[in-house]
Design a protein around this motif. Structure first.
Motif, PDB file in Angstrom:
ATOM      1  N   THR A   1     105.404  87.923  32.128  1.00  0.00           N
ATOM      2  CA  THR A   1     104.230  87.994  30.496  1.00  0.00           C
ATOM      3  C   THR A   1     105.353  87.555  29.424  1.00  0.00           C
ATOM      4  O   THR A   1     106.204  87.656  29.210  1.00  0.00           O
ATOM      5  CB  THR A   1     104.414  89.276  29.645  1.00  0.00           C
ATOM      6  OG1 THR A   1     105.239  90.113  29.795  1.00  0.00           O
ATOM      7  CG2 THR A   1     103.412  90.625  31.089  1.00  0.00           C
TER       8      THR A   1
ATOM      9  N   HIS B   1      93.885  79.424  30.390  1.00  0.00           N
ATOM     10  CA  HIS B   1      94.335  78.446  29.470  1.00  0.00           C
ATOM     11  C   HIS B   1      94.528  77.402  29.737  1.00  0.00           C
ATOM     12  O   HIS B   1      95.127  76.671  30.808  1.00  0.00           O
ATOM     13  CB  HIS B   1      94.963  79.013  28.955  1.00  0.00           C
ATOM     14  CG  HIS B   1      94.805  80.336  28.174  1.00  0.00           C
ATOM     15  ND1 HIS B   1      96.498  81.084  27.818  1.00  0.00           N
ATOM     16  CD2 HIS B   1      93.850  80.651  27.743  1.00  0.00           C
ATOM     17  CE1 HIS B   1      95.300  82.164  27.102  1.00  0.00           C
ATOM     18  NE2 HIS B   1      94.123  82.264  27.122  1.00  0.00           N
TER      19      HIS B   1
ATOM     20  N   ALA C   1      95.003  84.667  29.830  1.00  0.00           N
ATOM     21  CA  ALA C   1      95.432  86.127  28.896  1.00  0.00           C
ATOM     22  C   ALA C   1      94.142  87.534  29.409  1.00  0.00           C
ATOM     23  O   ALA C   1      92.884  86.751  30.039  1.00  0.00           O
ATOM     24  CB  ALA C   1      94.684  86.144  27.554  1.00  0.00           C
TER      25      ALA C   1
ATOM     26  N   THR D   1      98.600  79.345  31.357  1.00  0.00           N
ATOM     27  CA  THR D   1      99.066  80.618  30.854  1.00  0.00           C
ATOM     28  C   THR D   1      97.365  80.933  31.457  1.00  0.00           C
ATOM     29  O   THR D   1      96.296  80.691  31.052  1.00  0.00           O
ATOM     30  CB  THR D   1      99.550  80.901  29.403  1.00  0.00           C
ATOM     31  OG1 THR D   1      98.636  79.967  28.404  1.00  0.00           O
ATOM     32  CG2 THR D   1     100.612  80.407  29.391  1.00  0.00           C
TER      33      THR D   1
ATOM     34  N   THR E   1      98.882  87.774  27.522  1.00  0.00           N
ATOM     35  CA  THR E   1      99.048  86.506  28.085  1.00  0.00           C
ATOM     36  C   THR E   1     100.460  85.970  29.004  1.00  0.00           C
ATOM     37  O   THR E   1     101.472  86.753  29.017  1.00  0.00           O
ATOM     38  CB  THR E   1      99.441  85.369  26.497  1.00  0.00           C
ATOM     39  OG1 THR E   1      98.327  85.959  26.219  1.00  0.00           O
ATOM     40  CG2 THR E   1      99.336  84.068  27.880  1.00  0.00           C
TER      41      THR E   1
ATOM     42  N   THR F   1     103.201  85.918  22.541  1.00  0.00           N
ATOM     43  CA  THR F   1     101.793  84.726  21.894  1.00  0.00           C
ATOM     44  C   THR F   1     102.241  84.989  19.807  1.00  0.00           C
ATOM     45  O   THR F   1     102.314  85.869  19.541  1.00  0.00           O
ATOM     46  CB  THR F   1     100.586  84.781  22.125  1.00  0.00           C
ATOM     47  OG1 THR F   1     100.024  86.393  21.990  1.00  0.00           O
ATOM     48  CG2 THR F   1     100.790  84.964  23.912  1.00  0.00           C
TER      49      THR F   1
ATOM     50  N   TYR G   1      97.440  81.845  17.984  1.00  0.00           N
ATOM     51  CA  TYR G   1      96.327  82.545  18.644  1.00  0.00           C
ATOM     52  C   TYR G   1      95.208  83.230  17.247  1.00  0.00           C
ATOM     53  O   TYR G   1      96.407  83.161  16.361  1.00  0.00           O
ATOM     54  CB  TYR G   1      96.439  83.360  19.421  1.00  0.00           C
ATOM     55  CG  TYR G   1      96.967  82.786  20.804  1.00  0.00           C
ATOM     56  CD1 TYR G   1      96.707  83.512  22.067  1.00  0.00           C
ATOM     57  CD2 TYR G   1      98.382  82.304  21.277  1.00  0.00           C
ATOM     58  CE1 TYR G   1      96.778  82.881  23.515  1.00  0.00           C
ATOM     59  CE2 TYR G   1      98.638  81.758  22.171  1.00  0.00           C
ATOM     60  CZ  TYR G   1      97.825  82.442  23.286  1.00  0.00           C
ATOM     61  OH  TYR G   1      98.235  82.016  24.414  1.00  0.00           O
TER      62      TYR G   1
ATOM     63  N   SER H   1      89.462  88.234  32.008  1.00  0.00           N
ATOM     64  CA  SER H   1      91.317  87.299  32.126  1.00  0.00           C
ATOM     65  C   SER H   1      90.283  86.065  32.014  1.00  0.00           C
ATOM     66  O   SER H   1      89.489  85.508  32.791  1.00  0.00           O
ATOM     67  CB  SER H   1      91.596  87.325  34.074  1.00  0.00           C
ATOM     68  OG  SER H   1      91.564  88.953  33.792  1.00  0.00           O
TER      69      SER H   1
END
Length: 277
Positions: free
Chosen positions: A251, A190, A196, A194, A238, A254, A117, A187
Motif C-alpha cells: 500500500t 491506474h 485503487a 498502481t 492505493t 497518495t 488525486y 478496483s
C-alpha cells in the motif's frame, strides 16, 4: 509417446496453479518445443515460477525468467522455448517448474508518487478521516484511509483508470475480521500500474462495470457499510501489486487536492476535508 505424456503431465501441473482466464500450453514444431500463455484478463498478470526447467538434450536459446508479466488480453505470449542439441539422440523435458499467478505487474517499483488525486466525493461535501495511514484498529502497517460518510453517498473516481474488478452482491457487515470477506468494492487500475480500491460499498452500488475506462471525478459507486465495518464509511487504498504478504500488495500514500484544489496534501486521521472543486 513417452515425451508427449511427460509434457502433458507438466501442463496439467501448470494449469493447477493458474488463474481462471490464464492458459499455458506448448507447441512442438520440428526440433523445437515452445511454451505460450494466453491471458484473457483485461489486466496484466504476473507469473512467478518456482525454479528453472530441467531438460535432456535440449537447450534454451534465451534466459528463462522466473518472473514474467503477461499483458492483458494477450494470446501466444512466449514464456520459453527449447531446441534439440543433438538431432541424432533422444530428448526429454525432465522438469518444468510450477508457478503462482498474481493480479497486476509485480515488477513495478517506480510509480507516480507526486500524482494529485481528487477527493472521492462531490463538490461542496466534507468528511472526516476516522482512521488514517497505519491506524490502530484495522490499518496496522497499511496506508489506507477511512472516510466517515452516510450510506448512499456518491463515490467519485479519485484518478483515471481501468475498472478491473467489482464485487457488489454483499450486504453483510460486522465490526470484526469475521466479516472481512463480505465487503463490496470497486478496483481501478491506474496508468502507472498502481491499483485503487474503493471498499465497503453498498449492495449493488456500483455505477461502472469491469472493463470500463473511468476519468477522474466520474461517479463510480455509492458508499455503504459492508464487510469488516463498525459503521458506514468509505475505505480507500492505493497499492502496488506484489507476490509477498498476506494481501499480495504494497500500500502507498497518495496526495489529495483539498479545499478548492489549491492545496495538495496527505490526509490525516481525525481531520475533516472539504472539496470545493
Amino acid at each position: 509417446m513417452k515425451l508427449f505424456i511427460t509434457v502433458a503431465f507438466l501442463l496439467l501441473n501448470f494449469l493447477a496453479y493458474s488463474q481462471k482466464n490464464i492458459k499455458m500450453y506448448n507447441e512442438r514444431k520440428g526440433d523445437s518445443l515452445t511454451f505460450y500463455v494466453d491471458n484473457n484478463e483485461i489486466y496484466p498478470v504476473s507469473l512467478v515460477f518456482n525454479g528453472q526447467p530441467e531438460a535432456e538434450n535440449l537447450r534454451k536459446p534465451d534466459v528463462f525468467k522466473t518472473t514474467q508479466v503477461i499483458p492483458g488480453k494477450t494470446s501466444r505470449y512466449r514464456v520459453t522455448y527449447f531446441v534439440v542439441n543433438d538431432k541424432k539422440k533422444g530428448w526429454n523435458l525432465k522438469k518444468m517448474p510450477g508457478y503462482q499467478s498474481y493480479i497486476g505487474d509485480i515488477t513495478i517499483k517506480q510509480y507516480d508518487k507526486n500524482y494529485q488525486y481528487d477527493l472521492p466525493f462531490g463538490k461542496g461535501k466534507a468528511f472526516w478521516i476516522h482512521q488514517g495511514y497505519n491506524g490502530t484498529f484495522s490499518h496496522q502497517n497499511e496506508n489506507s484511509l477511512d472516510f466517515i460518510m452516510p450510506e448512499g453517498t456518491e463515490i467519485l473516481a479519485a484518478r483515471d483508470g481501468l475498472v478491473i474488478d467489482i464485487v457488489q452482491h454483499n450486504d453483510k457487515s460486522c465490526p470484526t475480521k469475521n466479516c472481512a470477506a463480505f465487503g463490496s468494492y470497486v478496483s481501478v487500475l491506474h496508468p502507472d500500474g498502481t491499483i485503487a480500491q474503493y471498499f465497503h460499498l453498498m449492495q449493488n452500488g456500483a455505477k461502472v462495470k469491469v472493463g470500463d475506462s473511468v476519468t477522474k471525478s466520474q461517479p463510480i459507486a455509492q458508499s455503504g457499510n459492508t464487510g469488516w465495518s463498525s459503521g458506514p464509511h468509505l475505505h480507500f487504498v492505493t497499492y502496488l501489486p506484489s507476490s509477498t504478504g498476506e494481501k499480495q500488495r504494497i500500500t502507498v500514500k497518495t496526495l489529495f487536492k483539498t479545499g478548492h484544489g489549491d492545496k495538495v496534501e496527505y490526509l490525516e486521521e481525525k481531520k475533516s476535508y472539504a472539496r470545493g472543486y
